[in-house]
Write an enzyme that holds these catalytic residues in place. Structure first.
Site, PDB file in Angstrom:
ATOM      1  N   ARG A 146       0.856  -1.183   0.000  1.00 39.50           N
ATOM      2  CA  ARG A 146       0.000   0.000   0.000  1.00 39.50           C
ATOM      3  C   ARG A 146       0.896   1.239   0.000  1.00 39.50           C
ATOM      4  NH1 ARG A 146      -2.381   3.182   4.637  1.00 39.50           N
ATOM      5  NH2 ARG A 146      -3.764   4.616   3.548  1.00 39.50           N
ATOM      6  N   HIS A 192      -2.631  11.199   0.708  1.00 37.97           N
ATOM      7  CA  HIS A 192      -2.090  10.959   2.049  1.00 37.97           C
ATOM      8  C   HIS A 192      -1.501  12.290   2.532  1.00 37.97           C
ATOM      9  CE1 HIS A 192      -0.794   7.421   4.735  1.00 37.97           C
ATOM     10  NE2 HIS A 192      -0.393   8.499   5.387  1.00 37.97           N
ATOM     11  N   GLU A 220      -7.145   8.786   6.177  1.00 39.84           N
ATOM     12  CA  GLU A 220      -7.384   9.452   7.454  1.00 39.84           C
ATOM     13  C   GLU A 220      -7.778  10.931   7.322  1.00 39.84           C
ATOM     14  OE1 GLU A 220      -4.092   8.823  10.106  1.00 39.84           O
ATOM     15  OE2 GLU A 220      -4.338   6.653  10.086  1.00 39.84           O
ATOM     16  N   ASN A 259      -7.481   2.046   9.740  1.00 35.40           N
ATOM     17  CA  ASN A 259      -6.176   2.182  10.391  1.00 35.40           C
ATOM     18  C   ASN A 259      -6.397   2.172  11.890  1.00 35.40           C
ATOM     19  OD1 ASN A 259      -5.236   2.561   7.815  1.00 35.40           O
ATOM     20  ND2 ASN A 259      -4.596   4.688   8.111  1.00 35.40           N
ATOM     21  N   TYR A 277      -4.486   2.169  15.674  1.00 33.53           N
ATOM     22  CA  TYR A 277      -3.274   2.284  16.485  1.00 33.53           C
ATOM     23  C   TYR A 277      -3.550   2.236  17.986  1.00 33.53           C
ATOM     24  CZ  TYR A 277      -0.633   3.437  12.318  1.00 33.53           C
ATOM     25  OH  TYR A 277      -0.029   3.372  11.092  1.00 33.53           O
ATOM     26  N   GLU A 318      -3.560   0.033   8.099  1.00 32.18           N
ATOM     27  CA  GLU A 318      -2.384   0.393   8.904  1.00 32.18           C
ATOM     28  C   GLU A 318      -2.539  -0.143  10.311  1.00 32.18           C
ATOM     29  OE1 GLU A 318      -1.182   4.521   9.073  1.00 32.18           O
ATOM     30  OE2 GLU A 318      -1.660   4.801   6.947  1.00 32.18           O
TER      31      GLU A 318
HETATM   32  C1  FCB Z   1      -1.091   7.285  10.551  1.00 29.13           C
HETATM   33  C2  FCB Z   1      -0.667   7.806   9.202  1.00 29.13           C
HETATM   34  C3  FCB Z   1       0.666   7.285   8.739  1.00 29.13           C
HETATM   35  C4  FCB Z   1       1.669   7.190   9.864  1.00 29.13           C
HETATM   36  C5  FCB Z   1       1.066   6.444  11.033  1.00 29.13           C
HETATM   37  C6  FCB Z   1       2.021   6.257  12.189  1.00 29.13           C
HETATM   38  O1  FCB Z   1      -1.945   8.199  11.149  1.00 29.13           O
HETATM   39  O2  FCB Z   1      -1.619   7.478   8.228  1.00 29.13           O
HETATM   40  O3  FCB Z   1       1.126   8.117   7.711  1.00 29.13           O
HETATM   41  O4  FCB Z   1       2.125   8.430  10.209  1.00 29.13           O
HETATM   42  O5  FCB Z   1      -0.069   7.112  11.487  1.00 29.13           O
END
Ligand code: FCB
Length: 440
Positions: free
Chosen positions: A78, A122, A167, A293, A295, A347
């Site tokens: 990607r 992006h 995002e 995504n 995290y 992600e």
């Molecule tokens: C996300 C982004 C990516 C990277 C990660 C850690 O928010 O999409 O570009 O910075 O975090």
């Protein structure tokens, strides 16, 4: 954690990057400046003063980087297209030399049998469009649709998926809400209007790409989280409900339900966006996949100072709570609330204070992070959520936005002085994990 999760044989294993974070070649072959070029060259914006001028020099080393991916046995890659590389002003003339770079990259991927998954935006808006008001100007959405259609026309039959945005929450809230990201504006009302124009641009781009016709599946990538109250207090619960509404539902509801979520819309009051008559009709286009995504979760405390979570797996080098079960909870919650298309985890990964010692990078913490998140993902799939792939962020250590080069997210270490790439232990672990999945 060591028990091997068994994913379906058709599951896609990938790695992810984005243009500004790795390409460099900031002015090469006719590329126009983007808002991130401007932002990084403004003193004080990036923690270590880093810019995207060279980054990982992927613009010149793409063949080596694709070979690296092949050596890790991934199915899919990607990446994003830098809009100002292929259309320097963001409108008007195309830059053939810019398209030629992505043509060469796709050629390498095809030669190595690696699927391409493209993101159109992006965060690197052409500066020419910023000079005309950027995402606050409704016309930017129309220019975006023209760019999207051109990419679909040229590359749509060579790539598996095309995502309009990565995002948009960040483009709006960090770019226009708190000034941490380009273009560096801090104005709540503007950030909310920008979020509407980003959504509109997604819908217009979907229609423009559909009109072109290609084999690529079309969708969008959203950053998402569950929002948990820190305590059972009414204040914490209210805060968590608002956070979920303003962040997750704000982008999901227009796309899937053709309206903004009531809770956040009411709370925004006079800051609510100006919406034209047909906007929701334009935004609510069917999508072929949803990129998610993940995290961390939002831990919502209304106290001063706010309560902090105490995660058993600790925090990443970004200070982000490691909370794998949030991924299960998020996917189940989304699945219950919307008619979802197949999901790709576009992600997931962590920043770690990695050290290169004697030719090795022992990043056990990252392996642990990925293992736990894959287990959490599998749990959601077993409960009925349709997920078709997982992309580790990131292939390479790279330019981490306002943190510059200080934070390392790669499964491959990059020495920025020499551009030497060294697979970390996590990269070798990921390769073996993918092999084990295939061997079943
Ligand atoms: C996300 C982004 C990516 C990277 C990660 C850690 O928010 O999409 O570009 O910075 O975090």
């Amino acid at each position: 954690m060591s028990e091997l999760q068994h994913f379906p044989p058709s599951f896609t294993w990938g790695v992810a990057t984005s243009a500004f974070q790795i390409e460099g070649g900031a002015t090469a072959d006719g590329k126009g400046p983007s808002i991130w070029d401007t932002f990084t060259h403004t003193p004080g914006k990036i923690i270590d003063g880093g810019t995207g001028d060279v980054a990982c020099d992927h613009y010149h080393r793409y063949a080596e980087d694709v070979a690296l991916m092949a050596s890790l046995h991934v199915d899919a890659y990607r990446f994003s297209i830098a809009w100002s590389r292929v259309q320097p002003q963001g409108k008007g003339a195309w830059n053939e030399a810019g398209f030629a770079f992505y043509d060469r990259l796709l050629g390498e991927l095809e030669a190595r049998n690696i699927e391409a998954h493209v993101t159109l935006y992006h965060w690197d808006l052409p500066q020419g469009l910023q000079d005309e008001g950027g995402w606050l100007n409704r016309d930017t959405a129309k220019h975006f649709a023209v760019y999207a259609a051109e990419v679909a026309r040229r590359f749509g039959n060579r790539v598996k998926t095309i995502a309009t945005h990565n995002e948009p929450w960040c483009s709006a809230n960090l770019g226009y809400g708190n000034a941490q990201f380009a273009p560096g504006v801090a104005d709540l009302k503007q950030s909310i209007q920008v979020s509407h124009h980003l959504l509109l641009s997604h819908g217009l781009a979907m229609q423009a790409m559909r009109a072109v016709g290609s084999s690529a599946r079309l969708g969008i990538v959203l950053n998402q989280w569950t929002a948990d109250p820190a305590t059972d207090s009414q204040a914490d619960r209210d805060l968590a409900a608002f956070e979920y509404s303003r962040s997750v539902e704000w982008f999901m509801d227009p796309i899937f339900k053709g309206r903004y979520p009531e809770l956040a819309l009411k709370a925004h009051g006079a800051n609510a966006p100006v919406v034209h008559d047909n906007d929701f009709k334009d935004i609510q286009q069917p999508i072929d996949f949803l990129g998610c995504n993940y995290y961390f979760r939002a831990f919502c405390s209304a106290e001063t100072p706010p309560r902090q979570p105490q995660p058993p797996l600790g925090f990443t080098d970004m200070g982000w709570e490691i909370y794998p079960q949030g991924l299960t909870e998020l996917l189940l919650k989304l699945n219950a609330a919307y008619e979802l298309p197949p999901i790709l985890i576009t992600e997931n990964g962590m920043a770690n204070a990695d050290q290169l010692v004697g030719g090795r990078v022992p990043d056990a913490k990252r392996i642990e992070y990925v293992e736990h998140h894959l287990a959490a993902l599998k749990k959601a799939m077993d409960a009925g959520v349709k997920v078709e792939g997982y992309f580790l962020w990131s292939l390479l250590d790279n330019f981490e936005w306002n943190s510059g080069y200080a934070k390392r997210f790669g499964i491959v270490h990059v020495d920025y002085e020499t551009q030497v790439r060294t697979p970390k232990d996590s990269a070798l672990w990921y390769r073996d994990f993918i092999d084990a999945q295939r061997a079943r």
